[in-house]
Design a protein around this motif. Sequence first.
Motif, PDB file in Angstrom:
ATOM      1  N   LEU A 147     -34.862 -81.425  12.186  1.00 16.24           N
ATOM      2  CA  LEU A 147     -34.629 -82.270  13.350  1.00 16.24           C
ATOM      3  C   LEU A 147     -33.342 -83.050  13.118  1.00 16.24           C
ATOM      4  O   LEU A 147     -33.231 -83.800  12.153  1.00 16.24           O
ATOM      5  N   SER A 148     -32.374 -82.869  13.994  1.00 19.98           N
ATOM      6  CA  SER A 148     -31.081 -83.526  13.805  1.00 19.98           C
ATOM      7  C   SER A 148     -31.184 -85.018  14.103  1.00 19.98           C
ATOM      8  O   SER A 148     -32.091 -85.467  14.806  1.00 19.98           O
ATOM      9  N   GLN A 149     -30.262 -85.770  13.556  1.00 22.30           N
ATOM     10  CA  GLN A 149     -30.242 -87.221  13.785  1.00 22.30           C
ATOM     11  C   GLN A 149     -29.368 -87.537  14.987  1.00 22.30           C
ATOM     12  O   GLN A 149     -28.198 -87.182  15.033  1.00 22.30           O
ATOM     13  N   LEU A 150     -29.947 -88.229  15.969  1.00 24.30           N
ATOM     14  CA  LEU A 150     -29.227 -88.623  17.177  1.00 24.30           C
ATOM     15  C   LEU A 150     -28.938 -90.115  17.211  1.00 24.30           C
ATOM     16  O   LEU A 150     -27.953 -90.554  17.792  1.00 24.30           O
ATOM     17  N   PRO A 167     -30.265 -93.408  22.078  1.00 26.92           N
ATOM     18  CA  PRO A 167     -30.149 -92.132  22.806  1.00 26.92           C
ATOM     19  C   PRO A 167     -31.475 -91.375  22.877  1.00 26.92           C
ATOM     20  O   PRO A 167     -31.596 -90.415  23.637  1.00 26.92           O
ATOM     21  N   LEU A 168     -32.481 -91.814  22.112  1.00 23.58           N
ATOM     22  CA  LEU A 168     -33.777 -91.138  22.149  1.00 23.58           C
ATOM     23  C   LEU A 168     -34.458 -91.301  23.508  1.00 23.58           C
ATOM     24  O   LEU A 168     -35.331 -90.502  23.868  1.00 23.58           O
ATOM     25  N   PHE A 169     -34.081 -92.325  24.271  1.00 15.88           N
ATOM     26  CA  PHE A 169     -34.614 -92.483  25.628  1.00 15.88           C
ATOM     27  C   PHE A 169     -33.870 -91.607  26.637  1.00 15.88           C
ATOM     28  O   PHE A 169     -34.264 -91.553  27.804  1.00 15.88           O
ATOM     29  N   GLN A 219     -39.216 -81.527  23.839  1.00 12.74           N
ATOM     30  CA  GLN A 219     -40.405 -80.854  23.323  1.00 12.74           C
ATOM     31  C   GLN A 219     -40.595 -81.111  21.826  1.00 12.74           C
ATOM     32  O   GLN A 219     -41.727 -81.214  21.348  1.00 12.74           O
ATOM     33  N   GLN A 220     -39.491 -81.244  21.090  1.00 10.25           N
ATOM     34  CA  GLN A 220     -39.578 -81.463  19.648  1.00 10.25           C
ATOM     35  C   GLN A 220     -39.895 -82.911  19.289  1.00 10.25           C
ATOM     36  O   GLN A 220     -40.540 -83.175  18.273  1.00 10.25           O
ATOM     37  N   ARG A 221     -39.441 -83.852  20.113  1.00  9.32           N
ATOM     38  CA  ARG A 221     -39.422 -85.248  19.695  1.00  9.32           C
ATOM     39  C   ARG A 221     -40.432 -86.147  20.401  1.00  9.32           C
ATOM     40  O   ARG A 221     -40.845 -87.172  19.855  1.00  9.32           O
ATOM     41  N   VAL A 222     -40.810 -85.827  21.633  1.00  7.73           N
ATOM     42  CA  VAL A 222     -41.671 -86.705  22.425  1.00  7.73           C
ATOM     43  C   VAL A 222     -43.130 -86.294  22.271  1.00  7.73           C
ATOM     44  O   VAL A 222     -43.474 -85.115  22.397  1.00  7.73           O
ATOM     45  N   ARG A 223     -43.994 -87.266  21.955  1.00  6.22           N
ATOM     46  CA  ARG A 223     -45.433 -87.031  21.829  1.00  6.22           C
ATOM     47  C   ARG A 223     -46.209 -88.134  22.542  1.00  6.22           C
ATOM     48  O   ARG A 223     -45.772 -89.290  22.597  1.00  6.22           O
TER      49      ARG A 223
END
Length: 320
Positions: A243-246, A201-203, A212-216
């Motif tokens: 940061l919550s776990q997805l 689900p990160l994609f 904004q929190q997760r993508v660098r």
Amino acid sequence: PNGHDHGTEDNMKSMLAASMDHIQIGMAGNLQDFVLTNSKGEEVKGSEVLTYGGTPVAFASFPIETVNYVSAHDNETLFDIVSFKTPMDIGVAERCRINHLATSIIALSQGIPFFHSGDEILRSKSLDRDSYNSGDWFNRLDFTYNSNNWGVGLPPQEKNEKSWPLIKPRLADPSFRPQRTDILATMENFLNLLRIRYSSPLFRLRTANAIQQRVRFHNTGPSLAYGVIVMSIEDGHDGFPGLSQLDPIYSFIVVVFNVSPQEVSFVSPSLQSRNLQLHPIQEISSDDLVKSSKYEASSGGFVVPRRTTAVFVEPRKSKI
């Protein structure tokens, strides 16, 4: 470089750097407020990254407001535009890799992916740029995968005549025509992209805040390696409060897009000491090049072959 004059080396680097900024903002869901370190080393919002016409690249407040694509019904198909823009002397296998590379950027971006029908099977309209009135002869899709419809004739005069001097030698050159094996390999690679997208689900982050929190992006600033985009996506895990776990399977993902015609090595201290491994789907891919991609934890270094997208994942530690 493709045989056309792109100006000085500095001019080419400037064009590449600007394109990288545009694409990275697009991959972050075209969010107006996404903060990127641009190619000049400045921290800018997506709304402050401008196109060549001076309008902002980013327009979205939410990832569902952007539909990402590299080709649609207008203009040439993806395979045809790749055939136009690449050097005459590269092989068809390299054009197939570039076709796949382009679709991989869409498949692994935040937002809604859109693929033109036939991108996954190298669809050609024989370089026709506007085929709405060209009939089945130029618009045909061959789902037997024996042909991609390349070279079925000189496209109609009305919208294509100015490009005929470029079109004729390409259509006449048999080395431009993909074989059934090329089409099937492209299809397999495309399906693998979809499997990778849906493996986490990160994609498919649902909010601007999550992106904004997760993508660098890691290959940025004035010392960047040209033609290489390095994106990480972080999930909640032990030792990272707030940061919550997805994702129940992966805690961290790194994607390296190497569009250059040679292997690249990239080192990022911020990506050191991770337990990254090549995505399981790519480990069993029939593409030997992607399988040779490597990560070294001690240095935070990545090695990715030419014209390849490599996905590295950090599996969660199992709890006993």
